[in-house]
Design an enzyme around this catalytic site. Structure first.
Site, PDB file in Angstrom:
ATOM      1  N   SER A  45       0.941  -1.191  -0.100  1.00 36.60           N
ATOM      2  CA  SER A  45       0.042   0.271  -0.367  1.00 36.60           C
ATOM      3  C   SER A  45       0.896   1.593  -0.063  1.00 36.60           C
ATOM      4  CB  SER A  45      -0.923   0.150   1.060  1.00 36.60           C
ATOM      5  OG  SER A  45      -2.035  -1.009   1.491  1.00 36.60           O
ATOM      6  N   HIS A  90      -3.069   6.870   2.119  1.00 39.75           N
ATOM      7  CA  HIS A  90      -4.105   5.096   2.485  1.00 39.75           C
ATOM      8  C   HIS A  90      -5.392   5.295   3.256  1.00 39.75           C
ATOM      9  CE1 HIS A  90      -2.871   2.122   5.490  1.00 39.75           C
ATOM     10  NE2 HIS A  90      -2.886   0.965   4.110  1.00 39.75           N
ATOM     11  N   ARG A 107       0.114   8.427   5.575  1.00 42.37           N
ATOM     12  CA  ARG A 107      -1.442   7.962   5.972  1.00 42.37           C
ATOM     13  C   ARG A 107      -2.745   8.416   5.894  1.00 42.37           C
ATOM     14  NH1 ARG A 107      -1.905   4.516  10.434  1.00 42.37           N
ATOM     15  NH2 ARG A 107       0.050   4.602  11.576  1.00 42.37           N
TER      16      ARG A 107
END
Lengths: 213, 213
Positions: free
Chosen positions: B15, B41, B38
């Protein structure tokens, strides 16, 4: 600072009016329009309307399941947190097994994620349930595998796992072969807990301020 | 069904590698890169990197605040649910006052939303706090008004309200005049609880599998 809208009813009305003005909603029947509007409202993106996939009976199945007291099975606590409990028509239980003490060992034994292992703990409640997946592609993949092996089908799978590894693929698999369940899913990488919860909330109640549709 | 990745470490690695390959991250310093990765994601959209706004010291201020035990003040339960408690460096309290019994009456008295009224209950914990807003534009607007009236400034405001009424405007106001707080915000309509929680998680710990950055 400039004035801003503070009235909750006006905020809802203006939000839904904007969604209806900007999103392409004509391909949805009334029940699915409610779902689409709520999903768009949850993420701020009108264009997701064009990436939704659903089985023809999904909204009706989901509504009937909730009315009949079906549990809502969630893949993570954020989804459970986003479900408006007072809107659920039959005090339906909202279940998240991710933090069950049995999950880490089961994940190790199966060689998979905790999110996938947590799905196994749904077995006894799966028949006719409303499943809401807003985080983990592996949870959706694992559920589909269990259905392949004969586990009872939920009434509807709300498929909104998000991200770069498996999210698009798991939803494509669901849409390609729903294994006896109804489904509503957002194709591609996008998704998330807020959308999964919004889908449940849309099945549970009409839009705020719009009455029964 | 085709094979799919089941190993959590491999999923994280793949990822983050995809995010780093596809997103434009060169304008971020290392600490803000962690936040940006983050956030991407959490939502599956690499293009949000281009819509992030932040004060130069925001990541450092947020990290220092958490290390010093600052509370995390959230506008809704979904944000609180998304914060990885074990990553918080000082057992920091995660506070959501939205469902406090005093909130409905205060909202009526102020003529605003419950989300905005709930901000008033942050007063005694606001000084140096980490504020995470992932739902309500009115909560962010109301906080900015309270700061204008002399309330103590948080260390950092993570501004991710979402939607069609006030979300873009409240974040523009934060970015235009942060009133002594550091800030990280996503411009425009997009945002949400998952992003607000991801921003907290990024300040609390390095990326899984990437060690200290």
């Amino acid at each position: 600072m400039r004035p801003y809208e503070k009235d909750p009813a006006a905020i809802y009305a203006q939000s839904f009016a904007t969604v209806r003005a900007e999103a392409r909603l004509d391909r949805f029947d009334p029940a699915m329009q409610v779902v689409a509007v709520r999903l768009i409202h949850a993420c701020g993106m009108v264009e997701i309307a064009d990436r939704l996939a659903w089985s023809q009976d999904a909204a009706a199945r989901g509504r009937a399941a909730l009315a009949g007291g079906a549990p809502v099975l969630c893949d993570c606590e954020m989804v459970a947190s986003g479900i408006i409990r007072r809107s659920l028509p039959a005090g339906n239980p909202v279940v998240c097994t991710l933090n069950d003490a049995a999950v880490p060992d089961r994940a190790s034994a199966l060689g998979t994620t905790r999110s996938a292992a947590a799905v196994d703990l749904w077995h006894d409640r799966l028949d006719g349930a409303v499943v809401a997946i807003g985080n983990a592609p592996t949870a959706l993949f694992h559920l589909l595998e269990r259905l392949d092996s004969g586990w009872p089908a939920p009434a509807v799978i709300l498929g909104f796992p998000v991200g770069f590894v498996g999210a698009a693929e798991s939803k494509a698999e669901l849409v390609h072969e729903p294994r006896g369940a109804g489904f509503i899913a957002l194709r591609g990488r996008r998704g998330g807990s807020a959308m999964a919860a919004a889908a449940v909330n849309a099945l549970a109640a009409p839009l705020p301020g719009e009455g029964d549709d």
